[in-house]
Design a protein around this motif. Structure first.
Motif, mmCIF file in Angstrom:
data_model
loop_
_atom_site.group_PDB
_atom_site.id
_atom_site.type_symbol
_atom_site.label_atom_id
_atom_site.label_comp_id
_atom_site.label_asym_id
_atom_site.label_seq_id
_atom_site.Cartn_x
_atom_site.Cartn_y
_atom_site.Cartn_z
ATOM 1 N N ARG A 308 0.832 -1.205 0.000
ATOM 2 C CA ARG A 308 0.000 0.000 0.000
ATOM 3 C C ARG A 308 0.862 1.249 0.000
ATOM 4 N NH1 ARG A 308 -2.607 3.369 4.210
ATOM 5 N NH2 ARG A 308 -0.670 2.909 5.334
ATOM 6 N N ASN A 309 1.892 1.248 0.850
ATOM 7 C CA ASN A 309 2.777 2.410 0.945
ATOM 8 C C ASN A 309 3.548 2.639 -0.347
ATOM 9 O OD1 ASN A 309 1.904 2.743 3.558
ATOM 10 N ND2 ASN A 309 3.683 1.760 4.492
ATOM 11 N N ASP A 310 4.033 1.565 -0.969
ATOM 12 C CA ASP A 310 4.736 1.679 -2.246
ATOM 13 C C ASP A 310 3.824 2.281 -3.311
ATOM 14 O OD1 ASP A 310 7.018 0.540 -1.188
ATOM 15 O OD2 ASP A 310 6.672 -1.447 -2.049
ATOM 16 N N ALA A 311 2.599 1.768 -3.371
ATOM 17 C CA ALA A 311 1.663 2.239 -4.396
ATOM 18 C C ALA A 311 1.349 3.714 -4.206
ATOM 19 C CB ALA A 311 0.382 1.414 -4.352
ATOM 20 N N TYR A 312 1.126 4.118 -2.968
ATOM 21 C CA TYR A 312 0.801 5.527 -2.726
ATOM 22 C C TYR A 312 1.987 6.432 -3.050
ATOM 23 C CZ TYR A 312 -0.649 9.833 -0.513
ATOM 24 O OH TYR A 312 -0.966 11.151 -0.287
ATOM 25 N N LEU A 371 -9.311 5.543 -12.001
ATOM 26 C CA LEU A 371 -8.867 4.178 -12.262
ATOM 27 C C LEU A 371 -8.748 3.438 -10.937
ATOM 28 C CD1 LEU A 371 -5.906 4.728 -14.775
ATOM 29 C CD2 LEU A 371 -8.292 4.187 -15.346
ATOM 30 N N ARG A 372 -9.063 2.145 -10.967
ATOM 31 C CA ARG A 372 -8.790 1.268 -9.826
ATOM 32 C C ARG A 372 -7.609 0.384 -10.181
ATOM 33 N NH1 ARG A 372 -11.901 -3.985 -7.362
ATOM 34 N NH2 ARG A 372 -10.753 -4.887 -9.111
ATOM 35 N N ILE A 373 -6.607 0.377 -9.305
ATOM 36 C CA ILE A 373 -5.394 -0.414 -9.523
ATOM 37 C C ILE A 373 -5.224 -1.382 -8.351
ATOM 38 C CG2 ILE A 373 -2.878 -0.332 -9.790
ATOM 39 C CD1 ILE A 373 -3.250 2.522 -10.917
ATOM 40 N N VAL A 374 -5.085 -2.655 -8.650
ATOM 41 C CA VAL A 374 -4.881 -3.665 -7.606
ATOM 42 C C VAL A 374 -3.388 -3.732 -7.311
ATOM 43 C CG1 VAL A 374 -5.295 -6.034 -6.890
ATOM 44 C CG2 VAL A 374 -6.887 -4.922 -8.482
ATOM 45 N N HIS A 375 -2.961 -3.002 -6.289
ATOM 46 C CA HIS A 375 -1.522 -2.910 -6.016
ATOM 47 C C HIS A 375 -0.975 -4.154 -5.315
ATOM 48 C CE1 HIS A 375 -3.355 -0.727 -2.420
ATOM 49 N NE2 HIS A 375 -2.747 -1.766 -1.862
ATOM 50 N N ALA A 376 -1.853 -5.090 -4.935
ATOM 51 C CA ALA A 376 -1.400 -6.311 -4.252
ATOM 52 C C ALA A 376 -0.982 -7.409 -5.214
ATOM 53 C CB ALA A 376 -2.502 -6.829 -3.342
ATOM 54 N N CYS A 377 -1.065 -7.156 -6.517
ATOM 55 C CA CYS A 377 -0.643 -8.182 -7.464
ATOM 56 C C CYS A 377 0.850 -8.468 -7.333
ATOM 57 C CB CYS A 377 -0.967 -7.736 -8.889
ATOM 58 S SG CYS A 377 -2.732 -7.704 -9.236
ATOM 59 N N PHE A 378 1.224 -9.680 -7.638
ATOM 60 C CA PHE A 378 2.598 -10.197 -7.600
ATOM 61 C C PHE A 378 3.039 -10.512 -6.171
ATOM 62 C CE2 PHE A 378 2.447 -7.150 -11.163
ATOM 63 C CZ PHE A 378 2.499 -8.060 -12.202
ATOM 64 N N GLN A 383 8.766 -6.667 -8.130
ATOM 65 C CA GLN A 383 8.006 -6.840 -9.369
ATOM 66 C C GLN A 383 6.774 -5.933 -9.372
ATOM 67 O OE1 GLN A 383 6.909 -10.898 -10.167
ATOM 68 N NE2 GLN A 383 6.418 -10.495 -12.312
ATOM 69 N N ALA A 384 6.138 -5.827 -8.209
ATOM 70 C CA ALA A 384 4.986 -4.937 -8.099
ATOM 71 C C ALA A 384 5.401 -3.483 -8.285
ATOM 72 C CB ALA A 384 4.320 -5.119 -6.743
ATOM 73 N N ARG A 385 6.520 -3.094 -7.685
ATOM 74 C CA ARG A 385 7.011 -1.725 -7.852
ATOM 75 C C ARG A 385 7.335 -1.446 -9.322
ATOM 76 N NH1 ARG A 385 8.578 1.599 -3.753
ATOM 77 N NH2 ARG A 385 10.034 2.611 -5.174
ATOM 78 N N LYS A 386 7.912 -2.429 -9.978
ATOM 79 C CA LYS A 386 8.242 -2.270 -11.390
ATOM 80 C C LYS A 386 6.986 -1.989 -12.215
ATOM 81 C CE LYS A 386 10.508 -4.699 -15.239
ATOM 82 N NZ LYS A 386 11.182 -5.966 -15.652
ATOM 83 N N ALA A 387 5.908 -2.722 -11.920
ATOM 84 C CA ALA A 387 4.653 -2.509 -12.645
ATOM 85 C C ALA A 387 4.076 -1.127 -12.347
ATOM 86 C CB ALA A 387 3.648 -3.591 -12.275
ATOM 87 N N LEU A 388 4.131 -0.707 -11.094
ATOM 88 C CA LEU A 388 3.633 0.617 -10.726
ATOM 89 C C LEU A 388 4.458 1.719 -11.380
ATOM 90 C CD1 LEU A 388 2.941 -0.151 -6.982
ATOM 91 C CD2 LEU A 388 1.191 0.494 -8.647
ATOM 92 N N LEU A 389 5.758 1.506 -11.480
ATOM 93 C CA LEU A 389 6.618 2.497 -12.130
ATOM 94 C C LEU A 389 6.354 2.561 -13.631
ATOM 95 C CD1 LEU A 389 9.914 1.843 -10.130
ATOM 96 C CD2 LEU A 389 8.541 3.947 -10.099
ATOM 97 N N LYS A 390 5.972 1.441 -14.241
ATOM 98 C CA LYS A 390 5.568 1.456 -15.650
ATOM 99 C C LYS A 390 4.320 2.316 -15.831
ATOM 100 C CE LYS A 390 5.396 -2.383 -18.024
ATOM 101 N NZ LYS A 390 5.126 -3.815 -18.332
ATOM 102 N N ILE A 391 3.391 2.179 -14.897
ATOM 103 C CA ILE A 391 2.191 3.015 -14.942
ATOM 104 C C ILE A 391 2.566 4.484 -14.816
ATOM 105 C CG2 ILE A 391 0.092 3.637 -13.668
ATOM 106 C CD1 ILE A 391 -0.206 0.662 -12.978
ATOM 107 N N LYS A 392 3.455 4.782 -13.869
ATOM 108 C CA LYS A 392 3.877 6.172 -13.668
ATOM 109 C C LYS A 392 4.529 6.731 -14.923
ATOM 110 C CE LYS A 392 6.940 9.105 -10.893
ATOM 111 N NZ LYS A 392 7.804 9.200 -9.692
ATOM 112 N N GLU A 393 5.459 6.004 -15.485
ATOM 113 C CA GLU A 393 6.167 6.465 -16.675
ATOM 114 C C GLU A 393 5.189 6.738 -17.820
ATOM 115 O OE1 GLU A 393 9.668 4.873 -19.755
ATOM 116 O OE2 GLU A 393 8.944 3.606 -18.123
ATOM 117 N N CYS A 394 4.245 5.843 -17.979
ATOM 118 C CA CYS A 394 3.282 5.966 -19.068
ATOM 119 C C CYS A 394 2.358 7.168 -18.850
ATOM 120 C CB CYS A 394 2.472 4.678 -19.163
ATOM 121 S SG CYS A 394 1.583 4.484 -20.705
#
Length: 404
Positions: A308-312, A371-378, A383-394
């Motif tokens: 949760r903290n990483d996603a926020y 948007l709803r993002i399920v940050h608990a995946c992986f 790996q989860a941080r990597k996916a969240l950072l892809k979202i941020k970059e995009c």
């Protein structure tokens, strides 16, 4: 021939003849998975990675070797499981439950939620449902022949219910309130003041409350989780739906349960075999083991708090995007309205980041632009941080394209 179907069902679409973007409808998700897309649109903790605790795995193997799992349990569910649930809810909410009169095991909370509403609703009834909220809340009302009445929740009010908004929409046809608490998609925990006001409104207007508590297990920042059924005067008019999917990370086992007073439960018991059948025998054994092994929940709580903290941290740092810090659960709800509609931004992420997230619009009228993002995946945090950072970059790139 669809005109032979009743109006409750005939306009449902499963993606066979038209495009469906909702992540859990039709084959679209399966096709994307086969192509290697990243999924942050299913509320399934640690998906798609292996995540079966050792204690559960051992019991499942032992039970398979015994060979008795080929048989039914009673349609109302395994008594040992119901007893453990009664003990758990006594500890959590100080409610006294008879496992032989107040608890029904269901094959997942989705079927449990529909079944919880069915006995009460008929043509012409109206159901008050906070918006944004779980999409099934709105659809289930329709499938039962009732009208879903959207009651807006506002970000400036922390997504807490405003009783004046309920009162504005109250009519002689209002029969039920349906609540997802903690809220899906916002992660909001409805506080004591809000729930006390809502319970008073329900009692004074002689309504039924159906409360979905699928996300109750992981509460953050010392927030208080209150079960509405535990408030004065509410147990006799509340049906509460629970799940082992979110808190215990056992989505694939499809075990949920309904809790209510014995007058309501007598009806639920009476129709159980016709409507929901007997929940999978082996899955119920897994649920028993999971509830006994307290280390599972404790371990997951720390993991999901960090997630949760990483996603926020990541999502709130995106220009032109507003993120709220979830008070519970496994979901992040972000405002992307400065970048486009929900559909446009979700499609952009799918095309450019190859990440699937949920459009906000299925969650109600208030979901447009979110948007709803399920940050608990992986299972792996990085790996989860990597996916969240892809979202941020995009989304940063989209902001450059869309915002002057």
């Amino acid at each position: 021939m669809n005109d032979k179907m009743n109006d409750r069902f005939k306009d449902l679409q499963g993606g066979l003849f038209s495009k469906v973007t909702k992540a859990d409808v039709g084959e679209n998700s399966g096709r994307l998975m086969a192509q290697g897309y990243t999924f942050m649109s299913w509320a399934d903790p640690f998906f798609p990675d292996p995540a079966l605790p050792k204690s559960i795995k051992k019991v499942l193997i032992d039970e398979i070797n015994k060979g008795l799992i080929s048989h039914y349990t009673m349609p109302i569910g395994n008594l040992q499981l119901r007893t453990l649930i009664a003990q758990r809810l006594k500890k959590m909410y100080d409610v006294d439950l008879d496992p032989t009169r107040n608890i029904l095991i269901t094959p997942g909370s989705d079927s449990g939620l529909l079944y919880a509403m069915m006995p009460f609703l008929t043509e012409g009834d109206e159901v008050l449902i906070p918006d944004p909220s779980y999409p099934s809340n709105f659809l289930n009302a329709k499938l039962c022949g009732a009208k879903a009445v959207h009651v807006p929740l506002y970000p400036e009010n922390g997504y807490q219910p405003d009783i004046s908004e309920f009162e504005k929409r109250l009519t002689k046809n209002t029969k039920m309130v349906v609540l997802t608490h903690p809220n899906n998609p916002t992660g909001t925990i409805f506080n004591r003041r809000s729930l006390t006001a809502l319970s008073r409104f329900i009692i004074e207007n002689d309504l039924i409350l159906v409360c979905d508590q699928a996300f109750e297990d992981h509460i953050y920042d010392q927030n208080e989780m209150i079960a509405p059924m535990s408030l004065p005067g509410m147990f006799e008019r509340t049906v509460t739906v629970f799940s082992i999917s979110k808190g215990l990370g056992l989505s694939g086992f499809r075990v949920g349960y309904i809790v209510s007073n014995d007058r309501f439960m007598d009806v639920f018991y009476g129709g159980a075999v016709n409507v929901i059948g007997a929940t999978n025998t082996l899955a119920q054994i897994a649920a028993i083991t999971a509830l006994k092994d307290e280390t599972i929940m404790e371990n997951y709580h720390q993991i999901l708090l960090e997630r949760r903290n990483d996603a926020y941290e990541i999502l709130s740092s995106i220009p032109h995007v507003t993120a709220i810090k979830p008070q519970s659960g496994i979901l992040s709800w972000i405002d992307v309205s400065k970048l486009g509609t929900s559909a446009e931004v979700a499609a952009y992420l799918l095309e450019h980041a190859h990440v699937s997230v949920n459009e906000g619009t299925p969650y109600g009228y208030q979901g447009e632009g979110y948007l709803r993002i399920v940050h608990a995946c992986f299972a792996d945090r990085e790996q989860a941080r990597k996916a969240l950072l892809k979202i941020k970059e995009c989304l940063i790139q989209l902001g450059k394209e869309k915002v002057a």
